[in-house]
Design an enzyme around this catalytic site. Structure first.
Site, short mmCIF file in Angstrom:
data_model
loop_
_atom_site.label_atom_id
_atom_site.label_comp_id
_atom_site.label_asym_id
_atom_site.label_seq_id
_atom_site.Cartn_x
_atom_site.Cartn_y
_atom_site.Cartn_z
N TYR A 104 0.88 -1.17 0.00
CA TYR A 104 0.00 0.00 0.00
C TYR A 104 0.91 1.22 0.00
CZ TYR A 104 -3.32 3.57 1.51
OH TYR A 104 -4.06 4.71 1.59
N ASP A 145 -1.79 -1.12 -4.28
CA ASP A 145 -2.22 0.24 -4.57
C ASP A 145 -0.96 1.11 -4.58
OD1 ASP A 145 -3.15 2.81 -4.65
OD2 ASP A 145 -4.42 2.66 -2.87
N HIS A 244 -11.93 1.34 -4.78
CA HIS A 244 -11.05 0.63 -5.72
C HIS A 244 -11.74 -0.64 -6.22
CE1 HIS A 244 -7.14 2.69 -4.60
NE2 HIS A 244 -7.91 3.02 -3.57
#
Length: 253
Positions: A104, A145, A244
């Protein structure tokens, strides 16, 4: 072999979506970001009841990453070795012979801010570590991400902010791919305006005003095994969705 990434933006809220997605798609590995929960709150019993294993690294309210796998994982690493960081953003494990790194990446908030400088330092440390991992694990997937839209086509034309599309962020992305990693999504013909994140506001999903910031990068030895890489928009259409959508890579192994 199927490997997917999904920023769930709170696993507590999105757990039913995750369990349904696992049942429908049966991935070999599902990498999750933004768990937003401490390890003691991780729903391990529910994941195991679904027939999966899980390794995770979480914290209260923010961040948090996990790898959910159909088989037990090996060589688990939490955090970037040698990089002091209280934020839980990285977890790596070997799944079915493939090294999977789930990240992340920092948002950065605004170009020039302290959080932006942290993002660049974090990316530099990650790149150095991934370079070493590639030596140990020739078959490697770096996914998650990234909070970076690497090209203009990865951001909708009306994106008004510099963050996610700035020159330093895109240069950092190119440095990562310069290790030999390949953006699996771009190995295949994709629809125009293909995104993986849409703001909750301004009817952004309905208007397809998004960014492609969730990526699957593969090592050269895996490139020839890539059979497809797609964004699964279906979960974004659900009630109370993450902002997302999952990105799914399929390998011929």
């Amino acid at each position: 072999m199927k490997i997917a990434t999904w920023n769930v933006n709170s696993l507590k809220i999105r757990l039913p979506h995750v369990l349904d997605w696992l049942a429908a798609h049966r991935p070999d590995a599902l990498c999750l970001q933004e768990l937003k929960m401490e390890d003691k709150a991780f729903p391990l019993a529910e994941i195991e009841a679904a027939g999966y294993h899980a390794v995770f690294s979480g914290q209260k309210t923010y961040n948090g990453v996990a790898i959910i796998s159909s088989t037990p994982t090996e060589d688990v690493v939490r955090g970037i070795p040698g990089f002091e960081d209280e934020q839980k953003r990285i977890i790596a494990a070997t799944v079915g012979g493939v090294r999977v790194i789930c990240g992340y990446f920092p948002n950065g908030q605004a170009v020039g801010s302290d959080k932006f400088e942290y993002k660049l330092r974090w990316l530099e440390a990650l790149t150095a570590w991934v370079q070493a991992e590639l030596v140990r694990f020739p078959e490697l997937v770096l996914t998650g991400d990234f909070n970076i839209a690497p090209e203009d086509r990865d951001a909708h034309p009306d994106w008004e902010h510099e963050i996610h599309v700035s020159v330093p962020e895109r240069e950092a992305f190119r440095t990562l791919t310069g290790l030999g990693l390949v953006d699996a999504f771009r190995l295949f013909e994709q629809p125009e305006r293909s995104f993986s994140w849409w703001d909750y506001r301004m009817m952004a999903f309905r208007r397809n005003m998004g960014l492609r910031i969730d990526h699957v990068l593969v090592s050269p030895s895996l490139q020839t095994q890539c059979r497809s890489c797609v964004v699964d928009k279906a979960p974004r259409r659900l009630e109370r969705p993450s902002d997302h959508a999952p990105v799914v890579l399929e390998l011929s192994r």
